[in-house]
Every structure is written in structure tokens, then in C-alpha cells.
Design a protein around this motif. Sequence first.
Motif, PDB file in Angstrom:
ATOM      1  N   LEU A   1      42.909  36.969   0.711  1.00  0.00           N
ATOM      2  CA  LEU A   1      42.959  36.402   1.978  1.00  0.00           C
ATOM      3  C   LEU A   1      41.657  35.912   2.469  1.00  0.00           C
ATOM      4  O   LEU A   1      41.846  34.547   2.801  1.00  0.00           O
ATOM      5  N   VAL A   2      40.423  36.346   2.508  1.00  0.00           N
ATOM      6  CA  VAL A   2      39.088  35.713   2.645  1.00  0.00           C
ATOM      7  C   VAL A   2      38.949  35.364   1.118  1.00  0.00           C
ATOM      8  O   VAL A   2      38.720  36.111   0.321  1.00  0.00           O
ATOM      9  N   ARG A   3      38.984  34.086   1.052  1.00  0.00           N
ATOM     10  CA  ARG A   3      38.678  33.373  -0.113  1.00  0.00           C
ATOM     11  C   ARG A   3      37.300  33.912  -0.772  1.00  0.00           C
ATOM     12  O   ARG A   3      36.448  33.922   0.106  1.00  0.00           O
ATOM     13  N   ARG A   4      37.150  33.971  -2.089  1.00  0.00           N
ATOM     14  CA  ARG A   4      36.224  34.548  -2.788  1.00  0.00           C
ATOM     15  C   ARG A   4      34.882  33.796  -2.337  1.00  0.00           C
ATOM     16  O   ARG A   4      33.795  34.308  -2.097  1.00  0.00           O
ATOM     17  N   GLN A   5      34.931  32.407  -2.498  1.00  0.00           N
ATOM     18  CA  GLN A   5      33.837  31.428  -2.048  1.00  0.00           C
ATOM     19  C   GLN A   5      33.423  31.381  -0.758  1.00  0.00           C
ATOM     20  O   GLN A   5      32.014  31.301  -0.288  1.00  0.00           O
ATOM     21  N   ASP A   6      34.236  31.865   0.221  1.00  0.00           N
ATOM     22  CA  ASP A   6      33.886  31.521   1.522  1.00  0.00           C
ATOM     23  C   ASP A   6      32.869  32.190   2.301  1.00  0.00           C
ATOM     24  O   ASP A   6      31.796  31.648   2.845  1.00  0.00           O
ATOM     25  N   PRO A   7      32.595  33.574   2.042  1.00  0.00           N
ATOM     26  CA  PRO A   7      31.432  34.305   2.614  1.00  0.00           C
ATOM     27  C   PRO A   7      30.155  34.252   1.637  1.00  0.00           C
ATOM     28  O   PRO A   7      29.204  35.042   2.096  1.00  0.00           O
ATOM     29  N   VAL A   8      30.253  33.390   0.509  1.00  0.00           N
ATOM     30  CA  VAL A   8      29.106  33.366  -0.458  1.00  0.00           C
ATOM     31  C   VAL A   8      27.982  32.409   0.063  1.00  0.00           C
ATOM     32  O   VAL A   8      27.907  31.490  -0.514  1.00  0.00           O
ATOM     33  N   TRP A   9      27.162  32.887   1.020  1.00  0.00           N
ATOM     34  CA  TRP A   9      26.108  32.156   1.532  1.00  0.00           C
ATOM     35  C   TRP A   9      24.894  33.168   1.912  1.00  0.00           C
ATOM     36  O   TRP A   9      24.818  34.240   2.070  1.00  0.00           O
ATOM     37  N   GLY A  10      23.742  32.564   2.259  1.00  0.00           N
ATOM     38  CA  GLY A  10      22.674  33.178   2.781  1.00  0.00           C
ATOM     39  C   GLY A  10      21.703  33.603   1.469  1.00  0.00           C
ATOM     40  O   GLY A  10      21.695  32.663   0.381  1.00  0.00           O
ATOM     41  N   GLY A  11      20.839  34.581   1.607  1.00  0.00           N
ATOM     42  CA  GLY A  11      20.014  34.822   0.410  1.00  0.00           C
ATOM     43  C   GLY A  11      20.828  35.456  -0.843  1.00  0.00           C
ATOM     44  O   GLY A  11      21.932  35.545  -0.764  1.00  0.00           O
ATOM     45  N   ALA A  12      20.041  35.574  -1.829  1.00  0.00           N
ATOM     46  CA  ALA A  12      20.895  35.668  -3.153  1.00  0.00           C
ATOM     47  C   ALA A  12      21.454  36.995  -3.359  1.00  0.00           C
ATOM     48  O   ALA A  12      22.635  37.202  -3.450  1.00  0.00           O
ATOM     49  N   ALA A  13      20.930  38.228  -2.652  1.00  0.00           N
ATOM     50  CA  ALA A  13      21.579  39.332  -2.788  1.00  0.00           C
ATOM     51  C   ALA A  13      22.610  39.495  -1.732  1.00  0.00           C
ATOM     52  O   ALA A  13      23.661  40.137  -1.865  1.00  0.00           O
ATOM     53  N   GLU A  14      22.597  38.885  -0.567  1.00  0.00           N
ATOM     54  CA  GLU A  14      23.445  39.044   0.498  1.00  0.00           C
ATOM     55  C   GLU A  14      24.857  38.128   0.064  1.00  0.00           C
ATOM     56  O   GLU A  14      25.804  38.759   0.265  1.00  0.00           O
ATOM     57  N   ALA A  15      24.586  37.092  -0.645  1.00  0.00           N
ATOM     58  CA  ALA A  15      25.733  36.310  -1.111  1.00  0.00           C
ATOM     59  C   ALA A  15      26.347  36.816  -2.162  1.00  0.00           C
ATOM     60  O   ALA A  15      27.634  37.018  -2.334  1.00  0.00           O
ATOM     61  N   ALA A  16      25.728  37.708  -2.965  1.00  0.00           N
ATOM     62  CA  ALA A  16      26.181  38.225  -4.246  1.00  0.00           C
ATOM     63  C   ALA A  16      27.045  39.611  -3.617  1.00  0.00           C
ATOM     64  O   ALA A  16      28.093  39.956  -4.025  1.00  0.00           O
ATOM     65  N   THR A  17      26.642  40.211  -2.577  1.00  0.00           N
ATOM     66  CA  THR A  17      27.241  41.385  -1.844  1.00  0.00           C
ATOM     67  C   THR A  17      28.751  40.871  -1.339  1.00  0.00           C
ATOM     68  O   THR A  17      29.798  41.465  -1.422  1.00  0.00           O
TER      69      THR A  17
END
Length: 273
Positions: free
Chosen positions: A95-111
Amino acid sequence: MSAPAAPGFDPDFLGVATPMPTLPGTETVLLPYTHFATLHRPDRRLAAATAVAIDGATLRQLERSDDWRLDDRLPAGQQAGAELYADNDLDRGHLVRRQDPVWGGAAEAATAESDTFHYTNAAPQAAAFNQDSETWGGLEDYLLDNAGDNDRRLVVFTGPVLADDDPEYRGVRIPRLFWKIGAFVVGGALGTTAYLLDQTPRLGDLAEPPAGDPPPLGPYRTFQVPVARIGELTGLDLGPLTAADRMPVPEPVPAALSERGVRLRSFADIRGI
């Protein structure tokens, strides 16, 4: 593995209010993740709505983790898990696409990427789509690319239409309609556009499927529709999203879906962006 503590979806991310939809009169559970949240309906074992903040200026490209799991904050029986998708043609549709929340710092994006693989962020969708369904997937790319290419902030709300007469399979009623609302700022003011994925053309012939077979879902069509139409179909309180709709709606509004919305055959058909 339980979901980590997360700040969830920020309703002030755009600088104007875009609150999480609510579902008055129905029990729901708000589940925060990294940069997004889901509004879960325990009775349907699926999300009623999701919201994700997208920061186009700091988007990252990460490999797919693909670690689907239950969320330990809810009882397993209130979630549609792996057993729903085993040995059939149903996809675990993000529903939330995998790519959409992947931003910010490296660890934050990975989480954030990992968080999208909770079953609370999945809904059963037919694996094989006809050509028109590319408009839905392409629409998701279009919204994400619009944010990334223009270093733009965007909020996307997505969910299934959880109707009482949805066909049941393995104890879960399978949604036949899915919706999406994009929210953005234009000239300092909130603007929204709404879309509906409709797979009903063949559902008039829907019969009780043989044991073990998923419901025979029909071909998909994508419409741009008034934001208010999403509220009507889902019962969700969409707050300021409805009044910010940038799709011109003729008066009086016809009742039929295909007349109330614009069938999308290409991105040039989208109004208001």
C-alpha cells in the motif's frame, strides 16, 4: 521481529495540514512506521488507509529487503499474513510503496524500506494485470518521480475500499477497489488529486471459487476521481483533503463511477497536477 519505534507519518510534513484519515464508527489501530503510518482495521485484517511522506530532495535507492513479517503490536489473528498468499496468484501488494519512504540518512532510509514489508502494509491483489493496470503502477512512478525530479515534498494516501460484499478467501474478504490520493503544495496552498483502481468489469460473474483458489478478479481500470468519491466509498473522514481537490467536477455530478471520474489511459489525462 517486532516493528521498531518510529516517528510515523508527520501530518505537517508539507507545511500545511494533511492529517491521517480516520474511520468514524469503526475500530481501527494507528500503526506508526518510519516516514509512514497505517490505519489498521482488525475486523478486516487489512489497513483501511495508509499515509506516507516523500522527501524528493533526499530519496535513496536501496536494494529490496523483501522481509515480509507480521507486526508484533497486533495479534496475529488480526493480520492477513503469509497463509493468505501461499500457493496462489495473489500478490502481497504494497500500500505504501517500498520506495516512497526511503529518504533521509542511510540508516533511517534502510529502516523505512524494511518497515514497508510488514503485512499491515500489504493487501491482496491479483498477480496478473491487463495493460490498463500499468497506469496504476505508472501513476505511482509518476508521483514519486515528480517528487524526486523536482526535489519536491509529497504526501500520498493509499488504501483498499473495504466493502461488505467483497468476496471471501481463506477467511479474508478480498478488496476489489483500491484508491490513492496525492497531496502537494501549490502557491502556498494544499492541492490534492485522487485515483481509483477498479477491477469490477467481470465481477458480475463472480461465483464461489473452488477451495484453495482465490476469487477470479477481473481486469483493472484506473480512474481519476473526485477526492470526495473516495470518502463516499470508504467511509473515511479525509479532513482537508476533500476541499483541496484540484480536479474540476461538473455539476450536477453523475452517479456512475465512469462518469464521475476520468478513465486514465496516459498521464496526459491527469488533471490538476
